[in-house]
Design a protein around this motif. Sequence first.
Motif, PDB file in Angstrom:
ATOM      1  N   ASP A  92       1.083  -1.325   0.299  1.00 40.55           N
ATOM      2  CA  ASP A  92       0.139   0.070   0.327  1.00 40.55           C
ATOM      3  C   ASP A  92       1.043   1.506   0.140  1.00 40.55           C
ATOM      4  O   ASP A  92       0.906   2.628  -0.185  1.00 40.55           O
ATOM      5  N   GLY A  94       3.223   1.777  -2.083  1.00 36.41           N
ATOM      6  CA  GLY A  94       4.032   1.780  -3.176  1.00 36.41           C
ATOM      7  C   GLY A  94       5.307   1.193  -2.857  1.00 36.41           C
ATOM      8  O   GLY A  94       6.235   1.461  -4.261  1.00 36.41           O
ATOM      9  N   TYR A 189      -5.420  -5.041 -14.124  1.00 36.73           N
ATOM     10  CA  TYR A 189      -7.002  -4.414 -12.995  1.00 36.73           C
ATOM     11  C   TYR A 189      -8.121  -4.102 -14.065  1.00 36.73           C
ATOM     12  O   TYR A 189      -7.330  -3.537 -14.992  1.00 36.73           O
ATOM     13  N   CYS A 194      -1.717  -4.153 -16.511  1.00 37.71           N
ATOM     14  CA  CYS A 194      -0.745  -3.387 -16.192  1.00 37.71           C
ATOM     15  C   CYS A 194       0.773  -3.171 -15.076  1.00 37.71           C
ATOM     16  O   CYS A 194       1.129  -2.290 -15.193  1.00 37.71           O
ATOM     17  N   ASN A 223      -4.058  -4.340  -7.876  1.00 40.00           N
ATOM     18  CA  ASN A 223      -4.571  -3.418  -7.194  1.00 40.00           C
ATOM     19  C   ASN A 223      -3.431  -2.384  -6.767  1.00 40.00           C
ATOM     20  O   ASN A 223      -3.683  -1.161  -7.576  1.00 40.00           O
ATOM     21  N   ASN A 226      -2.413  -0.524 -10.091  1.00 35.06           N
ATOM     22  CA  ASN A 226      -3.621  -0.010 -11.362  1.00 35.06           C
ATOM     23  C   ASN A 226      -3.767   1.848 -10.692  1.00 35.06           C
ATOM     24  O   ASN A 226      -3.527   2.379 -11.241  1.00 35.06           O
ATOM     25  N   THR A 227      -3.276   1.563  -9.663  1.00 35.30           N
ATOM     26  CA  THR A 227      -2.769   3.388  -8.717  1.00 35.30           C
ATOM     27  C   THR A 227      -1.790   4.035  -9.851  1.00 35.30           C
ATOM     28  O   THR A 227      -1.969   5.754  -9.929  1.00 35.30           O
ATOM     29  N   THR A 228      -1.244   3.283 -10.475  1.00 35.55           N
ATOM     30  CA  THR A 228      -0.068   4.689 -11.458  1.00 35.55           C
ATOM     31  C   THR A 228       0.489   2.987 -12.394  1.00 35.55           C
ATOM     32  O   THR A 228       1.753   3.338 -12.814  1.00 35.55           O
ATOM     33  N   ARG A 229      -0.823   2.499 -12.932  1.00 34.71           N
ATOM     34  CA  ARG A 229      -0.706   2.491 -14.176  1.00 34.71           C
ATOM     35  C   ARG A 229       0.409   2.607 -14.853  1.00 34.71           C
ATOM     36  O   ARG A 229      -0.208   3.970 -15.446  1.00 34.71           O
TER      37      ARG A 229
END
Length: 501
Positions: A92, A94, A189, A194, A223, A226-229
Motif C-alpha cells: 500500500d 508503493g 486490473y 498493468c 490493485n 492500477n493506481t500508477t498504471r
Amino acid sequence: MRLSMWMIANRIIRLDPELQIRDDAPACLHSARQAYAANCVYVYQEGTSVVCDGEGDKIILHDMDAGEAFELIQSVFDFYDEWYHDVLSVIDTGDYQQVIDMGWPIFQNPVILLDADHKALALSSQYGEDEVNKEWRHLCQYGYSSIRYIRYFKNTYPTKDYYIKNRPQLFSFGRELEDSSTLSAAIYYKQSYCGRINILQHERAINPGDHQILEMMIPIFANALNTTRSVLTDNISQNVFLELIRRTETDIDKLRHRVLRHLQYMKWDLDDVFQIATVHIPEDLFSKELLILLSNLIRKQLPEAIVFTADPCVVIIYDICITKREVICEKLKDLIEHEHLVMGISLPFKNLPNLRMYFEQTLFAIEYGTLFSPGKNIYLFYDYALDYIIENNSMRQLLCACHPDIKVLYKEDLAHDSDRLPTLRAYLKNNGSLVNTSKELFIHRNTLVYRINKITQMCHYDINDEYNRDYLKLSMHMVFLYRKRCPHSTPLHAYLDGSPH
C-alpha cells in the motif's frame, strides 16, 4: 492463509525432504496437527522418519522426531501468515522493491516486477548484476526488458498466450536464452494490462508451489499497479516535434512557444545545430508494443536527446553542439547490434520547421543503405545524398540535402561578403587546376592557393574525394540555380543552415 504441500516443501527444501506430492495438490491446508484433521497436515512418526500427510500428499523427513517436525511444519504456516500480512501493509506504500525482496524466502529465485511498458519496477536485490543471466544484466543496466527477451516470449504464442489474464505460465527457452525457465504472469486490473511479474529459475527448480503463491499475489499487485498504471502508449505522443514531422506545411509561429519550451527543458538554443536519427525494428518482428519498449530503452540511454515514437520507428533528436553524432552512435551501438535494428541519420540542420525533410532523410538512408550496403546497422544520409538528389524534384528537399560544407561556406559568404562558394565551384569545375581556375576568376595563382587553403580548412570533408567532389558540385549547382530561378522566394539561409561540427 491456506497452503499446499508444495508451498510447505519449498520452505523446508534445504532439509532435503522426500516428496510424494501430486502436481495438482491444492492449497487447502490451514495448520499442522499431531492427530488427523481435515485440511490439516497430520504429522506422525514412522520409524526414524516423520511423515507429514496433507490430504494424501506426503513430505517425509528422515532422522527427525515427530515433535520437532510438528513445530517445524507449524512454523511454516506461521511464516506464510506473517509474510502475507506484511506484504499487504507494505504494498500500500508503493514500495515495490521491499515487496519483491520479501518474496525471496518464498521463491528462492530472482524475481522481477515490470510495468506495462516493460520497465523494471523492482528486481530482487539479493542478486548482483552479473549473478543471474544476460537478461538480468540488461535489466540492471537499462531498466527495461530487452527486445530479444520479449521476442522469445512472443514466439511461444502457438502454445501459450503471453498476455493471458492473471494466470502464471512457465516459459522454457533453449540456448538462445541460456536454457532458462521463467514463471511469468501478466497482471490485469479488471480488463487493463498493468504489469508483469517474472520468477527466474536459478537456485531451485520452479514447481507448482510457486504457481500457487504467484496466483495469490497477482490480485494484490493488480490493485497496487492500477493506481500508477503505465499505459501502453508513448508519453511524448503529443510532442511538438512529432507534429513538425507529420505536417507537410507547418506554421512555425503557432508552434514556436511549444518548441521553445521543449528547447528550454533540454537546455538547448534555437540557434543550435541539430541532427535527427530514426531506429527501426525488423518488419517481421514489428509491433507497437516493441516500438514503445525500444523508445524507452533508447530514452534511458540518451537522456540528453529527445526520443519518441513515430510509426514505424523511434525518433531521436539531439543537439550536436552538445552531443556529437559519434557519441550517440557509440551509446546505441550495443543495443542496435544486439537487437538487429537499423538506424538512419540525417544531415545536420538548424531550422526546425524543416524537421520533416530531415526525418525523410533518415528513412531514405535506411532504404538505400540496406539496398546497397546490406548487413550494416547504421546508415548516414550523407553516403546516399547523391541518389536522393537525383530522385527528388522538390527544391526545398533538395536544398536541405545540400552538402554540409556548402552550408558552412554559404554562411561564411553571407556573414563576411566573401566568395568562398564561387571560388570552390570554379576550382572543382576545372578539376583542381590552379592555372585554369585563376584564369576563370581573374585572380593571381597565389591568391587562389590562399583561398583554396582557407576553404579546405573550413571544410569537414576531403574535397579530393571523388564522391565528395560530385556531391559538392551538385549542391553548388542547386544553390546557384535557386538564386536564378527563385530570387524572391524563401531566403537560402532558411535551408542552408546546418553545420557538420
